[in-house]
Structures are given as C-alpha cells and as structure tokens.
Design an enzyme around this catalytic site. Sequence first.
Site, mmCIF file in Angstrom:
data_model
loop_
_atom_site.group_PDB
_atom_site.id
_atom_site.type_symbol
_atom_site.label_atom_id
_atom_site.label_comp_id
_atom_site.label_asym_id
_atom_site.label_seq_id
_atom_site.Cartn_x
_atom_site.Cartn_y
_atom_site.Cartn_z
ATOM 1 N N LYS A 22 0.834 -1.218 0.000
ATOM 2 C CA LYS A 22 0.000 0.000 0.000
ATOM 3 C C LYS A 22 0.864 1.262 0.000
ATOM 4 O O LYS A 22 0.608 2.197 -0.754
ATOM 5 C CB LYS A 22 -0.902 -0.029 1.242
ATOM 6 C CG LYS A 22 -1.449 1.325 1.660
ATOM 7 C CD LYS A 22 -2.231 1.268 2.956
ATOM 8 C CE LYS A 22 -1.442 1.441 4.227
ATOM 9 N NZ LYS A 22 -1.132 2.805 4.657
ATOM 10 N N ARG A 92 -4.190 10.392 5.355
ATOM 11 C CA ARG A 92 -3.127 11.406 5.407
ATOM 12 C C ARG A 92 -2.115 11.284 4.282
ATOM 13 O O ARG A 92 -1.451 12.254 3.929
ATOM 14 C CB ARG A 92 -2.460 11.376 6.778
ATOM 15 C CG ARG A 92 -3.274 12.152 7.767
ATOM 16 C CD ARG A 92 -3.157 11.664 9.181
ATOM 17 N NE ARG A 92 -4.223 12.266 9.970
ATOM 18 C CZ ARG A 92 -5.421 11.715 10.121
ATOM 19 N NH1 ARG A 92 -5.698 10.555 9.573
ATOM 20 N NH2 ARG A 92 -6.350 12.330 10.819
ATOM 21 N N ARG A 121 0.838 14.592 13.006
ATOM 22 C CA ARG A 121 1.387 14.278 11.674
ATOM 23 C C ARG A 121 1.713 15.601 10.972
ATOM 24 O O ARG A 121 1.002 16.027 10.058
ATOM 25 C CB ARG A 121 0.387 13.459 10.839
ATOM 26 C CG ARG A 121 -0.123 12.172 11.459
ATOM 27 C CD ARG A 121 0.841 11.019 11.415
ATOM 28 N NE ARG A 121 1.217 10.534 10.109
ATOM 29 C CZ ARG A 121 0.595 9.570 9.433
ATOM 30 N NH1 ARG A 121 -0.482 9.011 9.944
ATOM 31 N NH2 ARG A 121 1.043 9.157 8.259
ATOM 32 N N ASP A 124 5.702 19.950 8.048
ATOM 33 C CA ASP A 124 6.712 21.008 7.918
ATOM 34 C C ASP A 124 7.848 20.615 6.957
ATOM 35 O O ASP A 124 8.355 21.457 6.207
ATOM 36 C CB ASP A 124 7.275 21.381 9.293
ATOM 37 C CG ASP A 124 7.814 20.179 10.046
ATOM 38 O OD1 ASP A 124 7.094 19.168 10.148
ATOM 39 O OD2 ASP A 124 8.971 20.222 10.506
ATOM 40 N N LEU A 125 8.234 19.336 6.956
ATOM 41 C CA LEU A 125 9.348 18.927 6.083
ATOM 42 C C LEU A 125 8.928 18.941 4.605
ATOM 43 O O LEU A 125 9.721 19.281 3.728
ATOM 44 C CB LEU A 125 9.867 17.546 6.477
ATOM 45 C CG LEU A 125 10.487 17.454 7.878
ATOM 46 C CD1 LEU A 125 10.795 16.011 8.247
ATOM 47 C CD2 LEU A 125 11.768 18.296 7.967
ATOM 48 N N ARG A 399 -8.164 -0.671 5.570
ATOM 49 C CA ARG A 399 -7.391 0.366 4.879
ATOM 50 C C ARG A 399 -6.052 -0.174 4.396
ATOM 51 O O ARG A 399 -5.466 0.364 3.458
ATOM 52 C CB ARG A 399 -7.113 1.545 5.825
ATOM 53 C CG ARG A 399 -8.328 2.345 6.169
ATOM 54 C CD ARG A 399 -7.931 3.523 7.006
ATOM 55 N NE ARG A 399 -6.755 4.172 6.432
ATOM 56 C CZ ARG A 399 -5.943 4.979 7.094
ATOM 57 N NH1 ARG A 399 -6.174 5.248 8.356
ATOM 58 N NH2 ARG A 399 -4.908 5.525 6.502
HETATM 59 C C1 EPZ Z 1 4.835 6.822 6.180
HETATM 60 O O1 EPZ Z 1 4.142 7.924 6.737
HETATM 61 C C2 EPZ Z 1 3.869 5.665 6.168
HETATM 62 N N1 EPZ Z 1 2.713 6.019 5.355
HETATM 63 C C3 EPZ Z 1 3.443 5.305 7.580
HETATM 64 O O2 EPZ Z 1 2.651 4.136 7.520
HETATM 65 C C4 EPZ Z 1 4.689 4.987 8.413
HETATM 66 O O3 EPZ Z 1 4.310 4.768 9.738
HETATM 67 C C5 EPZ Z 1 5.680 6.152 8.342
HETATM 68 O O4 EPZ Z 1 5.978 6.474 6.959
HETATM 69 C C6 EPZ Z 1 7.001 5.854 9.032
HETATM 70 O O5 EPZ Z 1 7.609 4.740 8.455
HETATM 71 C C7 EPZ Z 1 2.765 5.942 4.039
HETATM 72 O O6 EPZ Z 1 3.790 5.633 3.444
HETATM 73 C C8 EPZ Z 1 1.528 6.201 3.286
HETATM 74 P P1 EPZ Z 1 7.091 10.053 8.169
HETATM 75 P P2 EPZ Z 1 4.800 9.365 6.694
HETATM 76 O O7 EPZ Z 1 6.967 11.387 7.537
HETATM 77 O O8 EPZ Z 1 5.689 9.494 5.536
HETATM 78 C C9 EPZ Z 1 7.752 13.249 11.545
HETATM 79 C C10 EPZ Z 1 0.841 2.728 8.066
HETATM 80 O O9 EPZ Z 1 0.458 2.191 9.129
HETATM 81 N N2 EPZ Z 1 7.502 14.273 10.518
HETATM 82 O O10 EPZ Z 1 8.200 9.178 7.690
HETATM 83 O O11 EPZ Z 1 3.713 10.351 6.854
HETATM 84 C C11 EPZ Z 1 6.528 12.403 11.851
HETATM 85 O O12 EPZ Z 1 5.652 13.073 12.746
HETATM 86 C C12 EPZ Z 1 1.300 4.179 8.024
HETATM 87 O O13 EPZ Z 1 0.843 2.150 6.976
HETATM 88 C C13 EPZ Z 1 7.779 15.585 10.811
HETATM 89 O O14 EPZ Z 1 8.210 15.919 11.905
HETATM 90 O O15 EPZ Z 1 5.693 9.315 8.008
HETATM 91 C C14 EPZ Z 1 7.162 11.164 12.420
HETATM 92 O O16 EPZ Z 1 7.501 11.391 13.760
HETATM 93 C C15 EPZ Z 1 1.004 4.947 9.256
HETATM 94 N N3 EPZ Z 1 7.540 16.520 9.851
HETATM 95 C C16 EPZ Z 1 8.438 11.022 11.590
HETATM 96 O O17 EPZ Z 1 8.677 12.325 11.039
HETATM 97 C C17 EPZ Z 1 7.069 16.200 8.618
HETATM 98 O O18 EPZ Z 1 6.887 17.102 7.779
HETATM 99 C C18 EPZ Z 1 8.361 10.025 10.458
HETATM 100 O O19 EPZ Z 1 7.158 10.218 9.731
HETATM 101 C C19 EPZ Z 1 6.806 14.845 8.324
HETATM 102 C C20 EPZ Z 1 7.036 13.901 9.294
#
Ligand code: EPZ
Length: 421
Positions: A22, A92, A121, A124-125, A399
């Site tokens: 997914k 999201r 979630r 900012d990045l 989902r």
């Molecule tokens: C992806 O989400 C996955 N979703 C998530 O899977 C997964 O848990 C996550 O990566 C971590 O591996 C999809 O690929 C669709 P991140 P993503 O940005 O990219 C922080 C599931 O169960 N952060 O890598 O949104 C964030 O809060 C889902 O299938 C910032 O601070 O996650 C977190 O602490 C849930 N600022 C860390 O980075 C930002 O702008 C990693 O999140 C973005 C993220």
Amino acid sequence: MEKFVIEGGHRISGSVSISGAKNSALPILAATLLSDEPSVIKNVPNLRDITTMIKILRTFGLRVLSGNGTIRVEPRGYNQCIAPYKLVSTMRASICVLGPLLAKKGFAQVSLPGGCVIGPRPIDLHIKGIKALGANVSIGGGYVYARAKRLHGNKVYLGGAFGSSVLATANVMMAATLARGTTIIENAACEPEVVDLADFLVKMGAKIKGQKTHVIEIQGVKRLSGAEHTVIPDRIETGTFMVAAVMTNGDIEIKGAIPDHVGAVVDKLVEAGARISIKNDRIKVCGRNRLKPINVTTLPYPGFPTDMQAQLMAAMCVTAGISIITEKVYPERFIHISELNRMGAQIMLEGSSAIVNGIPRLSGAPVMASDLRASAALVLAGLVARGTTEVHRIYHIDRGYEMIAEKLHSLGAQIRREKED
Ligand code: EPZ
C-alpha cells in the site's frame, strides 16, 4: 459496520501470498500526475486507501481504470489541483499529491492532513522541501497552497525531530523530477517504498541517483512519459504474518516477499525464539511454545519499522518475561496498549517505551480497533487468546491489509467477518 470474531488457540500452518505494498502504491499513483501520458501500475492491493487515492485522482480530472490489481491512469488534460478536506481527512497519505501537482501544473491546494491516533502528523518537512525548490507556500482555511511557475533544483536537508520522513522525501523527489537543475535531498528516507517510487519515476524518464541511501540526487527533466510498473510486496503484511506464525507456534511459508525488506523483523523474531529460513522470495517461519522476551526500538529503515511495533507488542504479551518496546518514530503510537490490556496483557507505558510483562495466555474480549496497525495487533492477540475475541471497527484494518481474514482463515485461524449488531 463490521467486526472480526476470532476463536483463539489455533496454530496456523500452510502458505500465504503477500499482496502489493500500500505505502508504495499510494505515492506511485500520485506520481502519475507528473505526466500527460497513461501509466499502468500492477500488483496494487485492493484496499480502502487505494480507493481513496483513485477518488482523489478522479477529482483532479484524471481517468482511472482499475481491476484485478492493475490500475491504468490517464492524466492527459487534467486541470483541477485541489485535494479536498473530505478526502484528505480520511487518508493522510493524500499529502503526496502536493509535489506532483505543483511540479506539473504550477499550483496545488491540498487540505492539511492534521493529526491522528498515532500522534501528530506535521508536514513542515514537505513544505520546507518544496519551498527550497522555489515554491511560494501559504496556509489558510485548513489548506496548504503552493505555487511556482517552474521549480528549480536546490540542496535540502529533510531531517525532523524524529529522523527522516518517508512521504516528505517522496514529495520533494517527485517535485524535483520536473525542476530546472539538480536537487540534492540530504537525510532522505531510504525505505523500500521510496526506492520503489524512485524506480517508477526513473521508468517515466526521471534522472535519480542514490535512492537507496540518505542522499538522493535528482536532475530535473522537461517532461516525463507514462510507464508500467509492478509494486513491491508489502513488507508490513509480510512481517504481520511472520508474527502470526511465531505467536501461534505455527509453521507457515510466506510467498512472494522480499526478505531483505524485513531484515530487522527477522532478526527480532529469531531473538524471540522463532525459526526462520529464507529461500529467494519465500520465508518459512516456525514458532515455539513460549517466546522469549526481547527489547526493540523502532527506527527509520533499515531499523525495526514503527508499522510493526503494535504487532510485535501483541507477541511480547505472551512471552516468558519482560520486554521493552521503545517508539522513536511516532512516540505516541501506543493506543493499542489499553485494548491489549483488556485482553489481560500487562503493559505499562513509560514515556515512549512500553514495558510488557509477558503472561502465559491472553483472554478473549471485545476490543476496538483504533488505527491500521493497532487493529492488526488485536487480531494477532485474538489468535492466541483463550475464548472469543471480537475486534470492532475493522474498517481501519481494511485500509491496509488485503483480505487478512481470508488469508488467516486459509492458514487455519478461526476468524470470520460479521456485521455489527
Ligand atoms: C509513512 O508515513 C507511512 N505512510 C506510515 O505508515 C509509516 O508509519 C511512516 O511512513 C514511518 O515509516 C505511508 O507511506 C503512506 P514520516 P509518513 O513522515 O511518511 C515526523 C501505516 O500504518 N515528521 O516518515 O507520513 C513524523 O511526525 C502508516 O501504513 C515531521 O516531523 O511518516 C514522524 O515522527 C502509518 N515533519 C516522523 O517524522 C514532517 O513534515 C516520520 O514520519 C513529516 C514527518
């Protein structure tokens, strides 16, 4: 609404095939926005999140045909660039249309995704990345508005408080494919899903280097073509079935996996006492009577995945000792603890660590699914609990797991889907 009814105490055995990932398919579908030509994506799982992404693409004016795991996207002439709250609020991952829309159409308006039960979630990045490429970004009325005549390459560091970001890397990488000049993403995520997306973009004509590393270089091109691509197998589904086998003292063969993608999960399950053997795309997993406790910290890839934390915790509930599970990616992702404790588990939360005191057996109970991976953990717990477990609100699990009940049932688990009263 529907629920799962699970009669615990049955070993699972046999073989199971893994569906497409997914979290690869979603950004890859978003990437089709970068071209005027049709793309064909294969091995796409039939899941609610995928249906949501298809709806979003159709909202923009794309023609999308889907059936039998294959999706054909025809983007020619699409002219809407607004991802509405109604759809983004249900998923999201919709944020990953931001980069492609901006790069291709010069404008994107995407509803802010907000927080969810796994914690805040932020985006900012994502915003930092597209700003570095020259976008003018503003926020108002719950939406992010991004504009740029043509993006230009730049160097951008994409590290946040909790490390790299999967979808921010995906967004900036997609945006950079059509930018003028070269973009370097430092502290890029190197999850297999990011690599799969990069492979698709390269097939479309993008020039990308370093996608398996923390430094990705993208040389912008003027246009991208359509492409055909097969999505990688889902490493989280793979890991979930591995835990199911280990917990139930089962013996299963997982087919169509990429074993390299689940290295950290294999390592931890072997430490807990599982016997695992690997041959090409097959993983054979045998459990044992009483698992050993282990300590685990979730980290970005190739560390232990946060998306496997809840499932591993379910297994640690029935070990002979104390396990400590520390969450370093989403420090608040522990909503499953209270539901596992309703089944008799002994789990205490200390900051972002869960201390799990293993007990011989869980007891079946009605429990509430709260998010995708937490729901999977409750199903796993139900497989080994004494008596009947009812998992409510299973739309969460729908989902992200394709036919999980059918697959577990084919392995001998007593699980059925029922309508809620
Ligand atoms: C992806 O989400 C996955 N979703 C998530 O899977 C997964 O848990 C996550 O990566 C971590 O591996 C999809 O690929 C669709 P991140 P993503 O940005 O990219 C922080 C599931 O169960 N952060 O890598 O949104 C964030 O809060 C889902 O299938 C910032 O601070 O996650 C977190 O602490 C849930 N600022 C860390 O980075 C930002 O702008 C990693 O999140 C973005 C993220």
